[in-house]
Write a protein that holds these residues in place. Structure first.
Motif, PDB file in Angstrom:
ATOM      1  N   LEU A 113      -7.824  23.818 -18.772  1.00 28.73           N
ATOM      2  CA  LEU A 113      -6.506  23.078 -18.822  1.00 28.73           C
ATOM      3  C   LEU A 113      -6.540  21.794 -18.557  1.00 28.73           C
ATOM      4  N   ALA A 114      -7.252  21.181 -17.643  1.00 35.24           N
ATOM      5  CA  ALA A 114      -7.506  19.731 -17.402  1.00 35.24           C
ATOM      6  C   ALA A 114      -7.915  18.753 -18.515  1.00 35.24           C
ATOM      7  N   THR A 115      -8.660  19.310 -19.377  1.00 38.68           N
ATOM      8  CA  THR A 115      -9.338  18.681 -20.480  1.00 38.68           C
ATOM      9  C   THR A 115      -8.389  18.905 -21.470  1.00 38.68           C
ATOM     10  N   ARG A 116      -7.446  19.911 -21.781  1.00 44.21           N
ATOM     11  CA  ARG A 116      -6.552  20.018 -22.741  1.00 44.21           C
ATOM     12  C   ARG A 116      -5.486  19.261 -22.267  1.00 44.21           C
ATOM     13  N   PHE A 117      -5.035  18.886 -21.224  1.00 44.13           N
ATOM     14  CA  PHE A 117      -3.884  18.010 -21.192  1.00 44.13           C
ATOM     15  C   PHE A 117      -4.547  16.615 -20.755  1.00 44.13           C
ATOM     16  N   GLY A 118      -5.806  16.390 -20.692  1.00 46.24           N
ATOM     17  CA  GLY A 118      -6.296  14.976 -20.421  1.00 46.24           C
ATOM     18  C   GLY A 118      -5.869  14.517 -19.066  1.00 46.24           C
ATOM     19  N   THR A 119      -6.070  15.404 -18.051  1.00 48.77           N
ATOM     20  CA  THR A 119      -6.073  15.179 -16.734  1.00 48.77           C
ATOM     21  C   THR A 119      -6.972  15.438 -15.767  1.00 48.77           C
ATOM     22  N   SER A 120      -6.825  15.063 -14.433  1.00 46.75           N
ATOM     23  CA  SER A 120      -7.956  15.735 -13.545  1.00 46.75           C
ATOM     24  C   SER A 120      -7.318  17.140 -13.262  1.00 46.75           C
TER      25      SER A 120
ATOM     26  N   THR B 284       0.814  -1.252   0.071  1.00 42.33           N
ATOM     27  CA  THR B 284       0.034  -0.168  -0.201  1.00 42.33           C
ATOM     28  C   THR B 284       0.890   1.294  -0.134  1.00 42.33           C
ATOM     29  N   ALA B 285       1.964   1.163   0.903  1.00 37.52           N
ATOM     30  CA  ALA B 285       2.762   2.420   0.885  1.00 37.52           C
ATOM     31  C   ALA B 285       3.414   2.715  -0.346  1.00 37.52           C
ATOM     32  N   THR B 286       3.986   1.590  -1.221  1.00 34.27           N
ATOM     33  CA  THR B 286       4.388   1.639  -2.365  1.00 34.27           C
ATOM     34  C   THR B 286       3.395   2.099  -3.318  1.00 34.27           C
ATOM     35  N   ASP B 287       2.304   1.799  -3.494  1.00 36.23           N
ATOM     36  CA  ASP B 287       1.188   2.206  -4.378  1.00 36.23           C
ATOM     37  C   ASP B 287       0.970   3.643  -3.935  1.00 36.23           C
ATOM     38  N   ASP B 288       1.128   3.981  -2.661  1.00 39.39           N
ATOM     39  CA  ASP B 288       0.934   5.452  -2.590  1.00 39.39           C
ATOM     40  C   ASP B 288       1.951   6.353  -2.974  1.00 39.39           C
ATOM     41  N   ALA B 289       3.260   5.682  -3.011  1.00 37.89           N
ATOM     42  CA  ALA B 289       4.302   6.468  -3.152  1.00 37.89           C
ATOM     43  C   ALA B 289       4.417   6.681  -4.784  1.00 37.89           C
ATOM     44  N   LEU B 290       3.974   5.600  -5.463  1.00 35.56           N
ATOM     45  CA  LEU B 290       3.968   5.591  -6.962  1.00 35.56           C
ATOM     46  C   LEU B 290       3.070   6.515  -7.454  1.00 35.56           C
ATOM     47  N   THR B 291       1.751   6.537  -6.660  1.00 36.50           N
ATOM     48  CA  THR B 291       0.613   7.450  -6.992  1.00 36.50           C
ATOM     49  C   THR B 291       1.408   9.115  -6.893  1.00 36.50           C
ATOM     50  N   ILE B 292       2.019   9.399  -5.646  1.00 33.66           N
ATOM     51  CA  ILE B 292       2.673  10.583  -5.363  1.00 33.66           C
ATOM     52  C   ILE B 292       3.502  10.931  -6.413  1.00 33.66           C
ATOM     53  N   LEU B 293       4.410  10.071  -6.679  1.00 33.93           N
ATOM     54  CA  LEU B 293       5.416  10.331  -7.808  1.00 33.93           C
ATOM     55  C   LEU B 293       4.900  10.603  -9.164  1.00 33.93           C
ATOM     56  N   ARG B 294       4.047   9.785  -9.700  1.00 36.08           N
ATOM     57  CA  ARG B 294       3.164   9.977 -10.742  1.00 36.08           C
ATOM     58  C   ARG B 294       2.502  11.461 -10.928  1.00 36.08           C
ATOM     59  N   THR B 295       1.765  11.903  -9.774  1.00 33.86           N
ATOM     60  CA  THR B 295       1.295  13.071  -9.609  1.00 33.86           C
ATOM     61  C   THR B 295       2.152  14.224  -9.644  1.00 33.86           C
ATOM     62  N   ARG B 296       3.338  14.045  -9.023  1.00 30.12           N
ATOM     63  CA  ARG B 296       4.321  15.166  -9.071  1.00 30.12           C
ATOM     64  C   ARG B 296       5.115  15.183 -10.428  1.00 30.12           C
ATOM     65  N   SER B 297       5.271  13.900 -11.004  1.00 27.25           N
ATOM     66  CA  SER B 297       5.792  14.011 -12.453  1.00 27.25           C
ATOM     67  C   SER B 297       4.845  14.718 -13.445  1.00 27.25           C
ATOM     68  N   LEU B 298       3.533  14.624 -13.238  1.00 31.01           N
ATOM     69  CA  LEU B 298       2.554  14.813 -14.185  1.00 31.01           C
ATOM     70  C   LEU B 298       2.451  16.426 -13.990  1.00 31.01           C
ATOM     71  N   SER B 299       2.212  16.909 -12.622  1.00 32.57           N
ATOM     72  CA  SER B 299       2.355  18.169 -12.308  1.00 32.57           C
ATOM     73  C   SER B 299       3.494  19.207 -12.803  1.00 32.57           C
ATOM     74  N   GLY B 300       4.704  18.351 -12.676  1.00 31.66           N
ATOM     75  CA  GLY B 300       5.963  19.168 -13.183  1.00 31.66           C
ATOM     76  C   GLY B 300       5.919  19.399 -14.805  1.00 31.66           C
ATOM     77  N   VAL B 301       5.425  18.477 -15.532  1.00 29.91           N
ATOM     78  CA  VAL B 301       5.022  18.598 -16.878  1.00 29.91           C
ATOM     79  C   VAL B 301       3.873  19.665 -17.182  1.00 29.91           C
ATOM     80  N   LEU B 302       3.042  19.811 -16.631  1.00 32.29           N
ATOM     81  CA  LEU B 302       1.951  20.430 -16.651  1.00 32.29           C
ATOM     82  C   LEU B 302       2.457  22.132 -16.243  1.00 32.29           C
ATOM     83  N   GLU B 303       3.304  21.979 -15.461  1.00 33.96           N
ATOM     84  CA  GLU B 303       4.165  23.491 -14.874  1.00 33.96           C
ATOM     85  C   GLU B 303       4.462  23.906 -16.222  1.00 33.96           C
TER      86      GLU B 303
END
Length: 265
Positions: free
Chosen positions: A74-81, A32-51
């Motif tokens: 912007l969320a629609t344009r980049f296909g994200t939440s 669960t911790a690994t899944d949470d970490a991966l989710t955070i990593l994906r979110t941070r990576s995505l937010s960096g790209v969006l930035e």
């Protein structure tokens, strides 16, 4: 004796079962911790790209100063939440590109030109001092890095690739500030320049922009390489002063283009 052995076996079984349960729970927790970490990593990576993408849209004028940022669009344009979009906007607020107005939303920051001129004047003094300090302490490795930045910006300038040149330009200036060895100067400088991203971008596309800017960079690097502190201070100071002049020219041009055509008899 038999009943004693049976009791021991039962106890051993209970212990083993307890250990198994603990191990299973630990493994499940770790997964669960690994899944949470991966989710955070994906979110941070995505937010960096969006930035970077949103910053590009702001700097090239696609989202003009003063305009409200539409998070849903912007969320629609980049296909994200909207979550990663909001993370990206918070990062851009830290850069001074956007501002959050309570109960109204996020807007592209529109600093007054008078404020920008004042900041440029203070920035020129700080950057001049950074050039002097760096020339007094520069290493061969740092000179090599500065020359590498120069070569990359030269290539981008020749091809008029603003999207490549601009981040290199920022990195070059940041490197000088970091390498000058004065933490107080660096903190004051960064507090000023984060408000200038829009103006710095506009000044680069005016009056020969990229090529002129990089010729000034070359003079700065030559002075640092020669370890000539006085020459380096002047070169760094004048670089910012000339950037201010280019900015004022860009603003005057924008004002003229914004005026309605005059009727003539």
């Amino acid at each position: 004796m038999a009943s004693s052995r049976s009791a021991d076996k039962a106890t051993d079984f209970c212990i083993m079962q307890t250990v198994d349960n603990i191990l299973s729970a630990s493994i499940a927790e770790a997964m669960t911790a690994t899944d949470d970490a991966l989710t955070i990593l994906r979110t941070r990576s995505l937010s960096g790209v969006l930035e970077r993408e949103i910053e590009k849209a702001i700097l090239n004028g696609e989202i003009p100063p003063g305009k409200r940022v539409n998070e849903n669009l912007l969320a629609t344009r980049f296909g994200t939440s909207r979550g990663p979009v909001r993370e990206a906007l918070r990062a851009l607020e830290g850069l001074g590109l956007v501002e959050l107005i309570p109960n109204r939303g996020v807007f592209i920051r529109q600093p007054a030109i008078e404020e920008a001129i004042e900041i440029y004047d203070v920035r020129s003094v700080l950057f001049g001092l950074a050039g002097r300090l760096l020339a007094e302490r520069v290493s061969e490795a740092e000179i090599a890095q500065l020359k590498d930045y120069l070569a990359q910006m030269e290539e981008a300038a020749r091809s008029r690739d603003f999207e490549r040149y601009y981040p290199l330009n920022l990195a070059f200036h940041e490197f000088i500030i970091d390498a000058c060895g004065n933490a107080t100067l660096a903190a004051q400088y960064r507090g000023l320049v984060k408000k200038l991203h829009l103006f710095r971008a506009r000044s680069l596309v005016q009056g020969g922009g990229l090529e002129v800017s990089n010729s000034e960079h070359r003079e700065m690097v030559e002075a640092i390489t020669a370890r000539d502190a006085g020459r380096a201070q002047v070169a760094h100071f004048e670089h910012v002063t000339r950037a201010k002049t280019r900015l004022l020219a860009a603003c005057r041009k924008a004002d003229v283009e914004a005026q309605p055509p005059q009727l003539t008899n």
